[in-house]
Design a protein around this motif. Structure first.
Motif, PDB file in Angstrom:
ATOM      1  N   UNK A 132      79.796  14.046  55.761  1.00 49.05           N
ATOM      2  CA  UNK A 132      79.255  14.257  57.264  1.00 49.05           C
ATOM      3  C   UNK A 132      79.143  15.235  58.467  1.00 49.05           C
ATOM      4  N   UNK A 133      80.610  14.895  58.416  1.00 49.18           N
ATOM      5  CA  UNK A 133      81.602  15.765  59.438  1.00 49.18           C
ATOM      6  C   UNK A 133      81.253  17.575  59.761  1.00 49.18           C
ATOM      7  N   UNK A 134      81.013  17.954  57.976  1.00 42.41           N
ATOM      8  CA  UNK A 134      81.065  19.181  57.611  1.00 42.41           C
ATOM      9  C   UNK A 134      79.779  19.243  57.682  1.00 42.41           C
ATOM     10  N   UNK A 135      78.810  18.508  57.583  1.00 44.84           N
ATOM     11  CA  UNK A 135      77.436  18.672  57.668  1.00 44.84           C
ATOM     12  C   UNK A 135      76.517  19.365  59.054  1.00 44.84           C
ATOM     13  N   UNK A 136      77.025  17.893  59.509  1.00 47.99           N
ATOM     14  CA  UNK A 136      76.759  17.547  61.114  1.00 47.99           C
ATOM     15  C   UNK A 136      77.317  19.139  62.110  1.00 47.99           C
ATOM     16  N   UNK A 137      78.391  19.559  61.804  1.00 45.67           N
ATOM     17  CA  UNK A 137      79.390  20.915  62.636  1.00 45.67           C
ATOM     18  C   UNK A 137      77.963  21.976  62.080  1.00 45.67           C
ATOM     19  N   UNK A 138      77.759  21.747  60.301  1.00 48.24           N
ATOM     20  CA  UNK A 138      77.186  22.898  60.424  1.00 48.24           C
ATOM     21  C   UNK A 138      75.824  23.083  60.984  1.00 48.24           C
ATOM     22  N   UNK A 168      74.821  21.822  63.619  1.00 53.16           N
ATOM     23  CA  UNK A 168      74.426  21.880  65.038  1.00 53.16           C
ATOM     24  C   UNK A 168      75.221  23.570  65.054  1.00 53.16           C
ATOM     25  N   UNK A 169      76.089  24.708  64.328  1.00 54.32           N
ATOM     26  CA  UNK A 169      75.710  26.131  65.030  1.00 54.32           C
ATOM     27  C   UNK A 169      74.637  26.092  64.765  1.00 54.32           C
ATOM     28  N   UNK A 170      74.110  25.935  63.382  1.00 54.15           N
ATOM     29  CA  UNK A 170      72.399  26.132  63.523  1.00 54.15           C
ATOM     30  C   UNK A 170      70.829  26.662  64.592  1.00 54.15           C
ATOM     31  N   UNK A 171      70.933  24.854  65.063  1.00 51.43           N
ATOM     32  CA  UNK A 171      70.325  24.505  66.545  1.00 51.43           C
ATOM     33  C   UNK A 171      70.589  25.494  67.295  1.00 51.43           C
ATOM     34  N   UNK A 172      72.331  25.528  66.963  1.00 53.60           N
ATOM     35  CA  UNK A 172      72.508  26.584  68.221  1.00 53.60           C
ATOM     36  C   UNK A 172      71.701  27.547  68.211  1.00 53.60           C
ATOM     37  N   UNK A 173      72.005  28.425  66.823  1.00 53.95           N
ATOM     38  CA  UNK A 173      72.227  29.716  66.670  1.00 53.95           C
ATOM     39  C   UNK A 173      69.854  29.855  66.713  1.00 53.95           C
ATOM     40  N   UNK A 226      61.643  22.938  71.220  1.00 49.36           N
ATOM     41  CA  UNK A 226      62.684  21.956  71.185  1.00 49.36           C
ATOM     42  C   UNK A 226      62.357  21.889  70.077  1.00 49.36           C
ATOM     43  N   UNK A 227      60.930  21.131  69.764  1.00 53.65           N
ATOM     44  CA  UNK A 227      60.440  21.296  68.189  1.00 53.65           C
ATOM     45  C   UNK A 227      61.628  22.324  67.055  1.00 53.65           C
ATOM     46  N   UNK A 228      61.262  23.108  67.045  1.00 53.77           N
ATOM     47  CA  UNK A 228      62.108  24.191  65.880  1.00 53.77           C
ATOM     48  C   UNK A 228      63.077  23.649  66.270  1.00 53.77           C
ATOM     49  N   UNK A 229      63.691  23.156  67.146  1.00 56.33           N
ATOM     50  CA  UNK A 229      65.661  23.091  67.113  1.00 56.33           C
ATOM     51  C   UNK A 229      65.566  22.133  66.239  1.00 56.33           C
ATOM     52  N   UNK A 230      65.102  21.092  66.923  1.00 57.81           N
ATOM     53  CA  UNK A 230      65.532  19.789  65.643  1.00 57.81           C
ATOM     54  C   UNK A 230      64.959  19.771  64.793  1.00 57.81           C
ATOM     55  N   UNK A 239      67.613  19.157  61.481  1.00 55.35           N
ATOM     56  CA  UNK A 239      67.129  18.146  60.566  1.00 55.35           C
ATOM     57  C   UNK A 239      66.925  18.696  58.840  1.00 55.35           C
ATOM     58  N   UNK A 240      66.927  19.813  59.049  1.00 58.67           N
ATOM     59  CA  UNK A 240      66.563  20.805  57.361  1.00 58.67           C
ATOM     60  C   UNK A 240      68.569  20.774  57.092  1.00 58.67           C
ATOM     61  N   UNK A 241      69.184  21.706  58.598  1.00 58.67           N
ATOM     62  CA  UNK A 241      70.595  21.976  57.995  1.00 58.67           C
ATOM     63  C   UNK A 241      71.026  20.515  57.161  1.00 58.67           C
ATOM     64  N   UNK A 242      70.969  19.665  57.978  1.00 58.79           N
ATOM     65  CA  UNK A 242      71.969  18.402  57.578  1.00 58.79           C
ATOM     66  C   UNK A 242      70.678  17.245  56.640  1.00 58.79           C
ATOM     67  N   UNK A 243      69.878  17.583  55.447  1.00 56.50           N
ATOM     68  CA  UNK A 243      69.119  17.743  54.755  1.00 56.50           C
ATOM     69  C   UNK A 243      70.315  15.955  53.600  1.00 56.50           C
ATOM     70  N   UNK A 244      71.488  16.752  53.723  1.00 52.74           N
ATOM     71  CA  UNK A 244      71.894  15.492  52.381  1.00 52.74           C
ATOM     72  C   UNK A 244      72.556  14.087  53.575  1.00 52.74           C
ATOM     73  N   UNK A 245      71.996  14.081  54.676  1.00 58.85           N
ATOM     74  CA  UNK A 245      72.444  13.030  56.134  1.00 58.85           C
ATOM     75  C   UNK A 245      71.058  12.405  55.483  1.00 58.85           C
TER      76      UNK A 245
END
Length: 126
Positions: free
Chosen positions: A35-41, A43-48, A56-60, A64-70
């Motif tokens: 979960x820590x690795x996925x959340x870090x990834x 966060x980087x995708x959302x910040x980019x 805001x909807x695109x960022x969220x 959510x797409x980058x953390x699909x395994x959670x």
């Protein structure tokens, strides 16, 4: 002569208990690490996405797409500054939080249950 008929059973019960606690602890540690690795990834995708001018909807959605395994119901995403205050050169922040429910008995004495993993990513607006 003393009888030793139950000795093996008692030894097995004691050792199996310790082994099972170790195994469940390793499983929980693996879940936390994943979960820590996925959340870090995420966060980087959302910040980019935010730094290139996403809404805001695109960022969220990007987080959510980058953390699909959670589990998406346990993930919270907050974005700052607001859309109107974002302009070139401003530091933009995305904060992701995810709570993990521990499954190992007695682990909550050491680690808070549920454990909340938080990632804060800052990116400069382009």
């Amino acid at each position: 002569m003393n009888s030793e008929k139950g000795q093996t059973t008692v030894e097995l019960a004691l050792s199996v208990t310790v082994i099972l606690l170790l195994i469940f602890g390793m499983v929980d540690f693996g879940r936390i690490f994943h979960a820590n690795l996925v959340i870090n990834h995420a966060g980087r995708e959302a910040a980019r996405m935010m730094s290139v001018g996403g809404s805001d909807a695109d960022i969220i959605q990007s987080a959510r797409t980058a953390s699909a395994s959670l589990d998406a119901t346990r993930l919270t995403v907050s974005v700052s500054p607001s859309r109107t205050e974002r302009r070139r050169g401003v530091q933009a922040t995305v904060v992701l939080s995810y709570s993990i429910q521990m499954t190992t008995p007695f682990l909550s004495a050491v680690v808070p249950n549920p454990l909340v993993i938080t990632n804060r990513t800052v990116a400069r607006m382009e």
